[in-house]
Design an enzyme around this catalytic site. Sequence first.
Site, PDB file in Angstrom:
ATOM      1  N   SER A   1       0.833  -1.204   0.000  1.00 49.40           N
ATOM      2  CA  SER A   1       0.000   0.000   0.000  1.00 49.40           C
ATOM      3  C   SER A   1       0.870   1.257   0.000  1.00 49.40           C
ATOM      4  CB  SER A   1      -0.964  -0.052   1.190  1.00 49.40           C
ATOM      5  OG  SER A   1      -1.921   0.972   1.122  1.00 49.40           O
TER       6      SER A   1
ATOM      7  N   ASP B   1     -10.097  -3.512  -5.469  1.00 51.45           N
ATOM      8  CA  ASP B   1      -9.322  -2.499  -4.763  1.00 51.45           C
ATOM      9  C   ASP B   1      -9.491  -1.152  -5.470  1.00 51.45           C
ATOM     10  OD1 ASP B   1      -7.372  -0.931  -3.543  1.00 51.45           O
ATOM     11  OD2 ASP B   1      -5.706  -2.289  -3.974  1.00 51.45           O
TER      12      ASP B   1
ATOM     13  N   HIS C   1      -8.146  -4.307  -1.036  1.00 52.84           N
ATOM     14  CA  HIS C   1      -6.937  -3.615  -0.607  1.00 52.84           C
ATOM     15  C   HIS C   1      -6.535  -4.081   0.793  1.00 52.84           C
ATOM     16  CE1 HIS C   1      -3.921  -0.543  -0.994  1.00 52.84           C
ATOM     17  NE2 HIS C   1      -4.160  -0.178   0.263  1.00 52.84           N
TER      18      HIS C   1
END
Length: 362
Positions: free
Chosen positions: A210, A304, A334
Amino acid sequence: MTASLPADGAYSPGRKEALVTAMAGVTLRALPRIPDPVKRLLLAGRTVTVDGNTLDTTVQLMLAGQKLVGIDGGTNNVAAARAQLRDLSGGFRQAIPVAAVRDLTVTGGDGEIPARHYVPPTSTADTAAPLLVFFHGGGFVIGDLDSHDDLCRLICRDAGVHVLSVDYRLAPEHRWPTAAEDLYAATRWASERATEFGADPSRVAVGGDSAGGNLAAVTTLMARDRGEPQLAGQLLLYPVIAADFDTESYRLFGRGFYNPRPALQWYWDQYVPHVGDRQNPYASPLHGDLSGLPPAVVVLAGHDPLRDEGIAYASALESAGVPTTRCTFDGGIHGFMTMPMLDIAHRARRQANSALADLLGL
């Protein structure tokens, strides 16, 4: 824990917040024990298919449970977000065995910052394994060494690499480019000392999930632009690549899929508050010249909001002549690789670790 984090006890959740966090933990811990037929029964046989991708059944049930207890993945309270992540991640830590783990400090952009070194079980005095300098996710705002301890242990064990996890300074106390400079400096420091870690100095890579994937990508740009260190690879797990909130994947998955669009925008506001700065490649790597970067492994999740920017970055790397391996998990959301209750997370970890090992010649 970084200096940007509040001191223990600085945040005390209210009764409702504490109850929601506790219920979320119970719900998540129960998921692995539920047989697949029962999951389908609880979901009344419904599946979620968006843009041709079918959501993983356990993820679907997890999202339904979170909705039931009032978790939508969004917050605008820094201390609350950090406390909730500590509580939830602490409840799932498995302390996966590796050869050794030690805490230390490394040189960041402006002084010493904490780090943690994981030694692979395959490490011997005669064999120098590669070194992965790892940067945790959390929107540039939350996360620490403990929140990603299990993921680092798994990479260390299954890819057969040394892992140095770096606890960079967080926003909003430390705005862009503080985290990026911390991690470039830490990577340079680690590369110069790879042999002291028992690692191969010719096979130093960077990686993160991320926001950590953003910082890993930025580190490769900085290393190329500044002439050192010479990096052997990059591992990008559903990376934050650009501050574009109008992509098709943001439209499709920006609500109801764990990380809502307002929360992702809020993270950018904490880290890079000046919109003009978000065009800088050291903030948004997609805007940079990607030629001459090290080979990449890019993990993508089908549900995501960041899916499209991850796809765009993998394509841009390929167009720039960078060898790129894509690991796509259509049923994922995600952050799913840090969710040990999900079978899809374990599949993704195995595939990504195998791809990293191949990239580094193991």
